[in-house]
Design an enzyme around this catalytic site. Structure first.
Site, PDB file in Angstrom:
ATOM      1  N   HIS A  12      43.121  37.479  30.932  1.00 39.98           N
ATOM      2  CA  HIS A  12      42.968  38.446  32.032  1.00 39.98           C
ATOM      3  C   HIS A  12      42.232  37.780  33.188  1.00 39.98           C
ATOM      4  O   HIS A  12      40.999  37.803  33.271  1.00 39.98           O
ATOM      5  CB  HIS A  12      42.189  39.674  31.535  1.00 39.98           C
ATOM      6  N   HIS A  14      42.842  37.290  37.527  1.00 40.01           N
ATOM      7  CA  HIS A  14      43.636  37.530  38.737  1.00 40.01           C
ATOM      8  C   HIS A  14      43.703  36.242  39.547  1.00 40.01           C
ATOM      9  O   HIS A  14      42.670  35.636  39.839  1.00 40.01           O
ATOM     10  CB  HIS A  14      43.016  38.651  39.568  1.00 40.01           C
ATOM     11  N   HIS A 192      46.176  47.603  33.640  1.00 45.09           N
ATOM     12  CA  HIS A 192      44.764  47.965  33.705  1.00 45.09           C
ATOM     13  C   HIS A 192      44.633  49.460  33.390  1.00 45.09           C
ATOM     14  O   HIS A 192      45.299  50.291  34.013  1.00 45.09           O
ATOM     15  CB  HIS A 192      44.218  47.719  35.109  1.00 45.09           C
ATOM     16  N   GLU A 195      39.142  51.449  32.471  1.00 46.05           N
ATOM     17  CA  GLU A 195      37.975  50.791  33.062  1.00 46.05           C
ATOM     18  C   GLU A 195      37.177  51.850  33.811  1.00 46.05           C
ATOM     19  O   GLU A 195      36.004  52.091  33.519  1.00 46.05           O
ATOM     20  CB  GLU A 195      38.406  49.668  33.998  1.00 46.05           C
ATOM     21  N   ASP A 273      38.236  38.089  34.471  1.00 43.89           N
ATOM     22  CA  ASP A 273      38.736  39.011  35.493  1.00 43.89           C
ATOM     23  C   ASP A 273      38.873  38.302  36.850  1.00 43.89           C
ATOM     24  O   ASP A 273      39.926  37.762  37.164  1.00 43.89           O
ATOM     25  CB  ASP A 273      37.816  40.226  35.588  1.00 43.89           C
ATOM     26  N   ASP A 274      37.824  38.315  37.651  1.00 42.79           N
ATOM     27  CA  ASP A 274      37.786  37.639  38.956  1.00 42.79           C
ATOM     28  C   ASP A 274      36.487  36.825  38.985  1.00 42.79           C
ATOM     29  O   ASP A 274      35.500  37.245  39.603  1.00 42.79           O
ATOM     30  CB  ASP A 274      37.796  38.656  40.103  1.00 42.79           C
TER      31      ASP A 274
END
Length: 330
Positions: A12, A14, A192, A195, A273-274
């Site tokens: 996961h 981005h 997603h 969350e 994630d990021d």
């Protein structure tokens, strides 16, 4: 204990969200674009909350304007990941940012990204695969255009279809047609969910989109019946603990349900994630989880095996990565 040298699988991430701030600043300078307002004094990304983060994210990606920009971005991302011991990664790549969902332009961008990935595999030993990603707050009709791009490029490198963006916008079911298109093209599916919204969001994703994996999905812990369903169906969660804490989904890592979900029998994995947005790396995630939950190297080896099993790549690639997980750590 240092986990830097432990080989890792990340599911996961981005693509644009993994862009090092220095890379984005440098590219903006080359193009004479002023995006100085999105950076903190120490050079990181600056934002107030998740929704402002989405705005800053899109401002940062505004400097990425050509296939060559994305080729350079991909090399920068994979260099950072490889330094953290990542041997296999799947990245969310959006045709919205790569040619405006025009199939011909998208293929040009994708060719540049794949060229960089091939170079990184040769020189850094890291394998990358792509998940075409629609943007939730752009709506279901736009997602159909994204799914068309996915259909046209599905194969050994584009292996999945997913959805990111603002979980408060619309419903999972709004994207059922786009997901049907992706499924018919042979792509595996994730989205997603769970969350920001609660367990019902995850349930709708499973019912309407028939996904194999859920991005985040941590709010499932609030519904025992849903947890049991995910165990029974073998749903894998792409958990990003550092992201969840940084964005205040949970106040602190001690409150995060990843250990409870894992102990219950849910298939959980760990990702960033990021990473530059959330001031994290895969190694930091491992170190923090070890500190808080007393997880040892064997726990992370198990998590990586779960992640590889849930990866969307083909069997030959999985077998090759499995050998790296067994032999790369000395």
């Amino acid at each position: 204990m240092s986990f830097l040298s432990l080989p890792k699988v990340e599911l996961h991430m981005h693509h644009e969200g993994a862009a090092p701030p220095a890379f984005i600043r440098g590219l903006a300078a080359e193009k004479n674009m002023d995006i100085s307002g999105i950076f903190t004094p120490d050079g990181g990304y600056a934002y107030r909350d998740f929704w402002h983060f989405l705005e800053v994210y899109e401002a940062a990606t505004s400097v990425l304007q050509s296939p060559e920009d994305f080729r350079r971005l991909t090399l920068a991302i994979l260099e950072e990941s490889a330094k953290q011991g990542v041997v296999y990664a799947e990245s969310f790549i959006s045709p919205d940012f790569c040619g405006g969902r025009d199939v011909v332009a998208w293929k040009d961008y994708l060719a540049a990204i794949k060229d960089a990935a091939d170079e990184a595999e040769r020189t850094m030993g890291i394998t990358l695969r792509g998940i075409v990603t629609c943007i939730r707050h752009f709506g279901g009709e736009v997602a159909v255009e994204t799914a068309k791009c996915a259909q046209e490029t599905a194969g050994d490198w584009i292996v999945g279809f997913g959805m990111g963006g603002d979980e408060k916008a619309g419903n999972q079911s709004d994207f059922a047609y786009a997901y049907d298109m992706a499924r018919e093209a042979g792509l595996q599916l994730t989205t997603h969910a769970g969350e920001w919204n609660g367990p019902d969001e995850i349930r709708e994703a499973l019912d309407a989109l028939k996904v194999q994996r859920i991005g985040h999905g941590v709010r499932a812990i609030e519904d025992n019946a849903l947890v049991e369903r995910m165990i029974e169906e073998g749903t894998t969660l792409e958990v990003c603990p550092g992201s969840n804490v940084f964005l205040d989904v949970y106040d602190k890592l001690e409150d995060h349900p990843i250990a409870k979900l894992r102990d219950a029998g849910v298939k959980v994995t760990v990702s960033t994630d990021d990473p530059p947005f959330f001031r994290t790396t895969m190694t930091k995630e491992y170190e923090d989880l070890s500190r808080v939950f007393d997880w040892e190297e064997s726990d992370f080896s198990d998590l990586n095996n779960v992640a590889l099993e849930a990866a969307f790549c083909d069997a030959d690639t999985k077998a090759r990565i499995a050998k790296k997980l067994e032999t790369d750590h000395v």
